[in-house]
Design an enzyme around this catalytic site. Sequence first.
Site, mmCIF file in Angstrom:
data_model
loop_
_atom_site.group_PDB
_atom_site.id
_atom_site.type_symbol
_atom_site.label_atom_id
_atom_site.label_comp_id
_atom_site.label_asym_id
_atom_site.label_seq_id
_atom_site.Cartn_x
_atom_site.Cartn_y
_atom_site.Cartn_z
ATOM 1 N N LYS A 110 0.844 -1.185 0.000
ATOM 2 C CA LYS A 110 0.000 0.000 0.000
ATOM 3 C C LYS A 110 0.887 1.246 0.000
ATOM 4 O O LYS A 110 2.040 1.128 0.421
ATOM 5 C CB LYS A 110 -0.938 -0.029 1.201
ATOM 6 C CG LYS A 110 -0.316 0.461 2.522
ATOM 7 C CD LYS A 110 -1.358 0.700 3.567
ATOM 8 C CE LYS A 110 -1.006 1.878 4.420
ATOM 9 N NZ LYS A 110 -1.850 2.136 5.548
ATOM 10 N N LYS A 137 -4.586 -10.499 9.598
ATOM 11 C CA LYS A 137 -4.704 -10.629 11.062
ATOM 12 C C LYS A 137 -5.598 -11.813 11.412
ATOM 13 O O LYS A 137 -6.634 -12.021 10.790
ATOM 14 C CB LYS A 137 -5.288 -9.343 11.662
ATOM 15 C CG LYS A 137 -4.309 -8.177 11.636
ATOM 16 C CD LYS A 137 -4.955 -6.938 12.212
ATOM 17 C CE LYS A 137 -4.042 -5.739 12.089
ATOM 18 N NZ LYS A 137 -2.992 -5.685 13.089
ATOM 19 N N GLU A 181 -4.933 4.831 17.426
ATOM 20 C CA GLU A 181 -3.479 4.732 17.639
ATOM 21 C C GLU A 181 -3.048 5.782 18.643
ATOM 22 O O GLU A 181 -3.655 6.858 18.715
ATOM 23 C CB GLU A 181 -2.748 4.959 16.319
ATOM 24 C CG GLU A 181 -3.029 3.896 15.275
ATOM 25 C CD GLU A 181 -2.323 4.198 13.964
ATOM 26 O OE1 GLU A 181 -1.249 3.645 13.737
ATOM 27 O OE2 GLU A 181 -2.841 5.020 13.193
ATOM 28 N N ASP A 189 -5.344 6.845 4.264
ATOM 29 C CA ASP A 189 -4.377 5.933 4.871
ATOM 30 C C ASP A 189 -5.050 4.740 5.555
ATOM 31 O O ASP A 189 -4.484 3.649 5.590
ATOM 32 C CB ASP A 189 -3.547 6.715 5.907
ATOM 33 C CG ASP A 189 -2.314 5.945 6.355
ATOM 34 O OD1 ASP A 189 -1.603 5.423 5.478
ATOM 35 O OD2 ASP A 189 -2.078 5.845 7.578
ATOM 36 N N HIS A 248 -8.053 -0.397 4.909
ATOM 37 C CA HIS A 248 -8.208 -1.317 6.034
ATOM 38 C C HIS A 248 -9.642 -1.341 6.594
ATOM 39 O O HIS A 248 -10.228 -2.395 6.787
ATOM 40 C CB HIS A 248 -7.256 -0.956 7.177
ATOM 41 C CG HIS A 248 -5.828 -0.825 6.752
ATOM 42 N ND1 HIS A 248 -5.218 -1.744 5.934
ATOM 43 C CD2 HIS A 248 -4.884 0.109 7.020
ATOM 44 C CE1 HIS A 248 -3.961 -1.374 5.735
ATOM 45 N NE2 HIS A 248 -3.740 -0.256 6.380
ATOM 46 N N LYS A 303 -4.949 9.247 15.139
ATOM 47 C CA LYS A 303 -3.616 9.193 15.761
ATOM 48 C C LYS A 303 -3.661 9.956 17.076
ATOM 49 O O LYS A 303 -4.494 10.844 17.245
ATOM 50 C CB LYS A 303 -2.605 9.884 14.845
ATOM 51 C CG LYS A 303 -2.612 9.307 13.444
ATOM 52 C CD LYS A 303 -1.314 8.645 13.168
ATOM 53 C CE LYS A 303 -1.332 7.941 11.853
ATOM 54 N NZ LYS A 303 -0.761 6.606 11.934
HETATM 55 P P1 NAP Z 1 12.027 2.567 2.634
HETATM 56 O O1 NAP Z 1 12.456 2.282 4.025
HETATM 57 O O2 NAP Z 1 12.200 3.939 2.083
HETATM 58 O O3 NAP Z 1 12.771 1.518 1.688
HETATM 59 C C1 NAP Z 1 12.728 1.617 0.298
HETATM 60 C C2 NAP Z 1 13.527 0.488 -0.312
HETATM 61 O O4 NAP Z 1 13.485 0.628 -1.740
HETATM 62 C C3 NAP Z 1 14.994 0.485 0.067
HETATM 63 O O5 NAP Z 1 15.441 -0.853 0.177
HETATM 64 C C4 NAP Z 1 15.663 1.172 -1.116
HETATM 65 O O6 NAP Z 1 17.019 0.803 -1.182
HETATM 66 C C5 NAP Z 1 14.824 0.611 -2.259
HETATM 67 N N1 NAP Z 1 14.848 1.450 -3.468
HETATM 68 C C6 NAP Z 1 14.651 2.781 -3.562
HETATM 69 N N2 NAP Z 1 14.771 3.188 -4.845
HETATM 70 C C7 NAP Z 1 15.054 2.082 -5.573
HETATM 71 C C8 NAP Z 1 15.298 1.848 -6.963
HETATM 72 N N3 NAP Z 1 15.287 2.848 -7.860
HETATM 73 N N4 NAP Z 1 15.536 0.591 -7.373
HETATM 74 C C9 NAP Z 1 15.558 -0.440 -6.472
HETATM 75 N N5 NAP Z 1 15.336 -0.281 -5.158
HETATM 76 C C10 NAP Z 1 15.086 0.962 -4.714
HETATM 77 O O7 NAP Z 1 10.467 2.217 2.427
HETATM 78 P P2 NAP Z 1 9.569 1.212 3.286
HETATM 79 O O8 NAP Z 1 9.056 1.948 4.479
HETATM 80 O O9 NAP Z 1 10.288 -0.058 3.486
HETATM 81 O O10 NAP Z 1 8.309 1.020 2.333
HETATM 82 C C11 NAP Z 1 8.323 0.135 1.222
HETATM 83 C C12 NAP Z 1 6.908 0.018 0.664
HETATM 84 O O11 NAP Z 1 6.057 -0.515 1.681
HETATM 85 C C13 NAP Z 1 6.256 1.347 0.266
HETATM 86 O O12 NAP Z 1 5.375 1.119 -0.809
HETATM 87 C C14 NAP Z 1 5.429 1.715 1.496
HETATM 88 O O13 NAP Z 1 4.339 2.563 1.172
HETATM 89 C C15 NAP Z 1 4.962 0.352 1.931
HETATM 90 N N6 NAP Z 1 4.616 0.232 3.352
HETATM 91 C C16 NAP Z 1 5.550 0.427 4.314
HETATM 92 C C17 NAP Z 1 5.206 0.291 5.645
HETATM 93 C C18 NAP Z 1 6.223 0.452 6.732
HETATM 94 O O14 NAP Z 1 5.861 0.229 7.886
HETATM 95 N N7 NAP Z 1 7.453 0.811 6.436
HETATM 96 C C19 NAP Z 1 3.887 -0.037 6.008
HETATM 97 C C20 NAP Z 1 2.943 -0.236 4.994
HETATM 98 C C21 NAP Z 1 3.320 -0.106 3.678
HETATM 99 P P3 NAP Z 1 18.093 1.642 -2.054
HETATM 100 O O15 NAP Z 1 17.904 3.078 -1.690
HETATM 101 O O16 NAP Z 1 19.403 1.069 -1.668
HETATM 102 O O17 NAP Z 1 17.771 1.386 -3.485
#
Ligand code: NAP
Length: 484
Positions: free
Chosen positions: A148, A182, A216, A235, A240, A331
Amino acid sequence: MVSRVIPVESFDLVIFGGTGDLARRKIIPGLFRRYVAGQIPEEARIVGAARAELDDQGFRALAAEAIGEFVGPAKREGDAVERFLAHLSYVAVDAKGEAGWSALKAKMRPGVTQAFYFSVAPALFGDLAERLHLHGIATPEARIVVEKPFGRDLASARALNATLAAHFTEHQIYRIDHYLGKETVQNLMAVRFANILFEPLWNARHVDHVQITVAETVGVGGRGAYYDKSGAMRDMVQNHMMQLLCLIAMEAPYRFDPDAVRDEKLKVIHALEPVRPEDIVRGQYRGTKDAPSYVQDAENQSSTTESYVALKVNVANWRWKGTPFYLRTGKKLRARASEIAVVFKEVPHSIFGEEEGWRENVLSIRLQPNEGMTLSVMIKEPGPGGMRLTEVPLDMSFAEALGADGADIPDAYERLIMDVIRGNQTLFMRGDEVEAAWAWTDPIIAGWEGRGDRPKPYDAGSSGPEDALMLLHRDGRRWREIRE
Ligand code: NAP
């Protein structure tokens, strides 16, 4: 009761964004827990992929750190971590360039289930889909998992569906809504459709109203810039909470089969009435002398984004006409608590007279914390002194009832990843469902934007804005207390 673990077949799972926050907190620890549970075969391979120039050892070190941080010590006993890490490798790949793709192709084994987890920013989903195709990596049976947010309105969701559809068929696309993973949410279906008790009462004749709360305690600090472009409606509600509403309101599918379940959910979304402006309350948290306000967290002093929203939603069909669904999420509220409460109607006539302490029956389904269900029933207060009634909960904490210590209930991500490997799409959103949810959400957002409505302020640690109380008071109802 010991939960049964059915091993999956061997697989190659590529985690794009394997070094990111979601991979570190959820995906890698979740895979490790499934490995310890004996569900992941020894031939399975997990490949991290991102732009960072890491080698296999570097990625394994990152994974070991994530496991150390997010998995309890009991699961890390012996050489489990080391054995799990041996399944991991890494390829440096740029979603927007050609670097690394041939190395990735070389890693994929023919004849083995392939899954590609897109744990990267949604702006890169299209690039990944295209390059997997261009470089001849994904087989016709390969699965892609997309995170998402899936679009920010109907137009962008449609465009994203079209981009993915250019390279993958619908049966290959797994759109994550982790709420569906869940345990309690799935149990909702079991309770409804595997018991005769509830279904005869599950309609507007017997249900007064339904409350769905996702509260939250955290603010948006840390991801304020992202959240400010989204808000609670996009969001939480569009995805959800909409899914929870669908599972409560839907008809029995003819079978527990991905399309049968999703067809029934889709019918509910189509039956949702447009929401009237007076049936929506938006809020934004204030700061205190010790804690920042929403606008400080979002670094946007003029922000009109809501960190809280409450709505009254009507499902216009034979089953539910006249039974409102009240939804609220926010929140910085008083407690971290998510609950679905099905509030039943009063008995048609009380033979006990005007009994003080009388309460309606409520089936409460807790999503967090302490997943479980409680049915409140009225009984006679014990002892002599006439017939006095008292409310008692028939409590079913899943952790207790199933003999699990809580740590054994799989996290939503664990279950969903295993479902991808098994090829079971039941708990994933279909493209038409996501579009229908946006088609209902868009006019609500356009309405308040057009009117220039500003969110109502509320105190951090409260139950939300005062106006949200009125949403129920004016219907002669009250919100359930938000408590852990
Ligand atoms: P993040 O911490 O910013 O991580 C992004 C990842 O993508 C990193 O591994 C980054 O590594 C890689 N990346 C960025 N640009 C890239 C490219 N051009 N080619 C290949 N890899 C690339 O983001 P995140 O929080 O993990 O979120 C990832 C996804 O999950 C998003 O869609 C977010 O909306 C969703 N999401 C996250 C959460 C959460 O709790 N974090 C919850 C729900 C949904 P490099 O910079 O080394 O390439």
